[in-house]
Design a protein around this motif. Structure first.
Motif, PDB file in Angstrom:
ATOM      1  N   ALA A 142       0.830  -1.200   0.000  1.00  0.00           N
ATOM      2  CA  ALA A 142       0.000   0.000   0.000  1.00  0.00           C
ATOM      3  C   ALA A 142       0.868   1.255   0.000  1.00  0.00           C
ATOM      4  O   ALA A 142       0.657   2.168  -0.808  1.00  0.00           O
ATOM      5  CB  ALA A 142      -0.927  -0.015   1.213  1.00  0.00           C
ATOM      6  N   VAL A 143       1.854   1.281   0.880  1.00  0.00           N
ATOM      7  CA  VAL A 143       2.718   2.457   0.976  1.00  0.00           C
ATOM      8  C   VAL A 143       3.459   2.689  -0.338  1.00  0.00           C
ATOM      9  O   VAL A 143       3.529   3.812  -0.833  1.00  0.00           O
ATOM     10  CB  VAL A 143       3.703   2.314   2.163  1.00  0.00           C
ATOM     11  CG1 VAL A 143       4.772   3.394   2.123  1.00  0.00           C
ATOM     12  CG2 VAL A 143       2.950   2.365   3.486  1.00  0.00           C
ATOM     13  N   LYS A 162       3.061   5.558   9.173  1.00  0.00           N
ATOM     14  CA  LYS A 162       2.958   5.329   7.734  1.00  0.00           C
ATOM     15  C   LYS A 162       1.868   6.196   7.107  1.00  0.00           C
ATOM     16  O   LYS A 162       1.646   6.141   5.903  1.00  0.00           O
ATOM     17  CB  LYS A 162       2.683   3.847   7.457  1.00  0.00           C
ATOM     18  CG  LYS A 162       3.875   2.957   7.797  1.00  0.00           C
ATOM     19  CD  LYS A 162       3.571   1.483   7.580  1.00  0.00           C
ATOM     20  CE  LYS A 162       4.764   0.629   8.008  1.00  0.00           C
ATOM     21  NZ  LYS A 162       4.376  -0.749   8.269  1.00  0.00           N
ATOM     22  N   GLY A 163       1.167   6.970   7.931  1.00  0.00           N
ATOM     23  CA  GLY A 163       0.219   7.956   7.405  1.00  0.00           C
ATOM     24  C   GLY A 163      -1.137   7.411   7.003  1.00  0.00           C
ATOM     25  O   GLY A 163      -1.790   7.966   6.125  1.00  0.00           O
ATOM     26  N   ARG A 189      -1.354  -4.285  18.198  1.00  0.00           N
ATOM     27  CA  ARG A 189      -0.191  -4.744  17.438  1.00  0.00           C
ATOM     28  C   ARG A 189      -0.239  -4.197  16.013  1.00  0.00           C
ATOM     29  O   ARG A 189       0.756  -3.741  15.467  1.00  0.00           O
ATOM     30  CB  ARG A 189      -0.175  -6.287  17.406  1.00  0.00           C
ATOM     31  CG  ARG A 189       1.183  -6.909  17.172  1.00  0.00           C
ATOM     32  CD  ARG A 189       1.071  -8.417  17.033  1.00  0.00           C
ATOM     33  NE  ARG A 189       0.389  -8.798  15.817  1.00  0.00           N
ATOM     34  CZ  ARG A 189       0.954  -8.845  14.624  1.00  0.00           C
ATOM     35  NH1 ARG A 189       2.224  -8.558  14.484  1.00  0.00           N
ATOM     36  NH2 ARG A 189       0.262  -9.193  13.560  1.00  0.00           N
ATOM     37  N   HIS A 190      -1.440  -4.243  15.411  1.00  0.00           N
ATOM     38  CA  HIS A 190      -1.599  -3.747  14.047  1.00  0.00           C
ATOM     39  C   HIS A 190      -1.436  -2.231  13.976  1.00  0.00           C
ATOM     40  O   HIS A 190      -0.878  -1.713  13.023  1.00  0.00           O
ATOM     41  CB  HIS A 190      -2.967  -4.175  13.491  1.00  0.00           C
ATOM     42  CG  HIS A 190      -2.966  -5.590  13.000  1.00  0.00           C
ATOM     43  ND1 HIS A 190      -3.462  -5.956  11.780  1.00  0.00           N
ATOM     44  CD2 HIS A 190      -2.491  -6.721  13.564  1.00  0.00           C
ATOM     45  CE1 HIS A 190      -3.306  -7.259  11.618  1.00  0.00           C
ATOM     46  NE2 HIS A 190      -2.732  -7.750  12.700  1.00  0.00           N
ATOM     47  N   ARG A 191      -1.936  -1.524  15.028  1.00  0.00           N
ATOM     48  CA  ARG A 191      -1.758  -0.063  15.057  1.00  0.00           C
ATOM     49  C   ARG A 191      -0.285   0.285  15.079  1.00  0.00           C
ATOM     50  O   ARG A 191       0.160   1.194  14.379  1.00  0.00           O
ATOM     51  CB  ARG A 191      -2.442   0.525  16.289  1.00  0.00           C
ATOM     52  CG  ARG A 191      -3.900   0.702  16.071  1.00  0.00           C
ATOM     53  CD  ARG A 191      -4.497   1.725  17.031  1.00  0.00           C
ATOM     54  NE  ARG A 191      -5.930   1.757  16.823  1.00  0.00           N
ATOM     55  CZ  ARG A 191      -6.847   1.577  17.770  1.00  0.00           C
ATOM     56  NH1 ARG A 191      -6.476   1.412  19.016  1.00  0.00           N
ATOM     57  NH2 ARG A 191      -8.122   1.611  17.467  1.00  0.00           N
ATOM     58  N   ILE A 251       2.501  12.705  -0.517  1.00  0.00           N
ATOM     59  CA  ILE A 251       1.666  13.708   0.158  1.00  0.00           C
ATOM     60  C   ILE A 251       0.274  13.802  -0.476  1.00  0.00           C
ATOM     61  O   ILE A 251      -0.723  13.908   0.207  1.00  0.00           O
ATOM     62  CB  ILE A 251       2.350  15.095   0.157  1.00  0.00           C
ATOM     63  CG1 ILE A 251       3.750  14.951   0.740  1.00  0.00           C
ATOM     64  CG2 ILE A 251       1.534  16.117   0.935  1.00  0.00           C
ATOM     65  CD1 ILE A 251       4.798  15.835   0.104  1.00  0.00           C
ATOM     66  N   ALA A 252       0.234  13.695  -1.794  1.00  0.00           N
ATOM     67  CA  ALA A 252      -1.028  13.920  -2.494  1.00  0.00           C
ATOM     68  C   ALA A 252      -2.049  12.799  -2.258  1.00  0.00           C
ATOM     69  O   ALA A 252      -3.243  13.056  -2.221  1.00  0.00           O
ATOM     70  CB  ALA A 252      -0.773  14.069  -3.982  1.00  0.00           C
TER      71      ALA A 252
END
Lengths: 195, 130
Positions: free
Chosen positions: A21-22, A63-64, A55-57, A32-33
């Motif tokens: 995803a990142v 990572k935004g 844990r997932h958080r 940013i966009a």
């Protein structure tokens, strides 16, 4: 682009899906966009559930991602997203399916559930720039279960097949290692040319 | 270190013995050797079969399989680890079984990172994934 990530418990599928995803968000328009949404489906009932969410958080920290809690009717998440370019990471189909099958007032059949979830995800795919979906491999323990669980396994099987058909890319994560099951047409042509 | 994974009864041990020309009496079944004497060192590589079983036993006896396997590897880098994949099913109702599956999965992720080679065995056929 839609990517389906499958794997078993503890396989590392979540952290792989986040990486995908990142990097998709970065590739397309610069970090940013593009807004990144994490669609969380798990309903928390106890300590173990809280630990899992925590844990997932932590995995996602920094990572935004903007988190949307959406345990059922996953396409409703679209109303909670802002305008502009977007990426959604949906985790995970096994919780979503269980929630749709068991926690609604009028229980639905596996066919209805599979159809609803597939339609919802089709909408998500159409209305986001990128969609990453995490699902589970719940099919290989060789056990025989009661009728309800068997229905659930079959619903999951149908959904995974439908989502794999919808997806541009399907990846199975095994011991943290991505094993490619389906490639976008562009990439498969490239690979064939090299063989 | 080489890591061999796959479902139950897929021919993982036979695959390893054939591929590397090894004998079954070299195999540690569901256990890690504590002290390895010189004779055994000469019979390299060390093969550990049913690693998932060792993980379960280690958990039952209150040990920490994550730490123990890593310190074992620090002293014995040249070995072959064979482990069942146990996470590809319905999440068990029993909390211990649930934790066990999760921990086997996460240990395999760590071992795969450390391994020079990872093979997944299906129907006796090795699929090299790393």
């Amino acid at each position: 682009m839609m990517v389906l990530v499958v794997g078993g418990s503890g396989s590392g599928k979540s952290s792989y899906a986040e990486e995908v995803a990142v990097s998709l968000a970065k590739e397309s328009v610069g970090e940013i966009a593009m807004k990144k949404y994490y669609l969380a489906t798990m309903q928390v009932f106890d300590e173990e559930g809280r630990d899992k969410v925590e844990r997932h958080r932590n995995l996602r920290k920094g990572k935004g991602f903007f988190t949307i809690e959406q345990p059922t009717r996953i396409s409703d998440a679209l109303e909670k997203m802002g305008d502009g370019d977007s990426l959604a990471l949906l985790e995970c189909i096994s919780n979503l399916t269980a929630n749709e099958m068991f926690s609604e007032e009028n229980a639905k059949t596996k066919m209805q559930v599979a159809e609803n979830i597939t339609q919802d995800i089709k909408m998500l795919k159409e209305q986001t720039n990128h969609l990453v979906v995490v699902s589970n491999n719940v099919f290989e323990d060789g056990n025989t279960y009661d009728e309800t669980t068997t229905e659930y396994i079959h619903a999951m099987g149908m959904i995974n097949q439908k989502l794999a058909a919808l997806a541009d890319q399907v990846v199975e994560v095994v011991a943290g290692i991505p094993v490619i099951l389906k490639l976008p047409y562009r990439n498969s042509v490239l690979i064939k040319n090299r063989l | 270190m080489k890591l061999i994974i796959g479902g139950t009864a897929q021919g993982k041990l036979v695959y390893v013995l054939q591929k590397y020309g090894l004998q079954e009496n070299m195999v540690w079944d569901g256990s890690l050797p504590n002290e390895i004497n010189d004779i055994e060192r000469k019979r390299n590589p060390i093969i550990i079969n049913h690693l998932h079983q060792w993980i379960k036993n280690c958990m039952i006896s209150g040990g920490c399989p994550e730490d123990e396997i890593m310190s074992f590897l620090d002293c014995n880098e040249d070995c072959i680890l064979i482990c069942d994949e146990v996470g590809n099913g319905i999440v068990p109702i029993d909390p211990f079984e649930r934790e066990y599956r999760e921990r086997v999965g996460r240990i395999l992720v760590q071992l795969a990172k450390r391994a020079d080679e990872v093979e997944r065995i299906i129907c006796g056929i090795g699929q090299k994934i790393k």
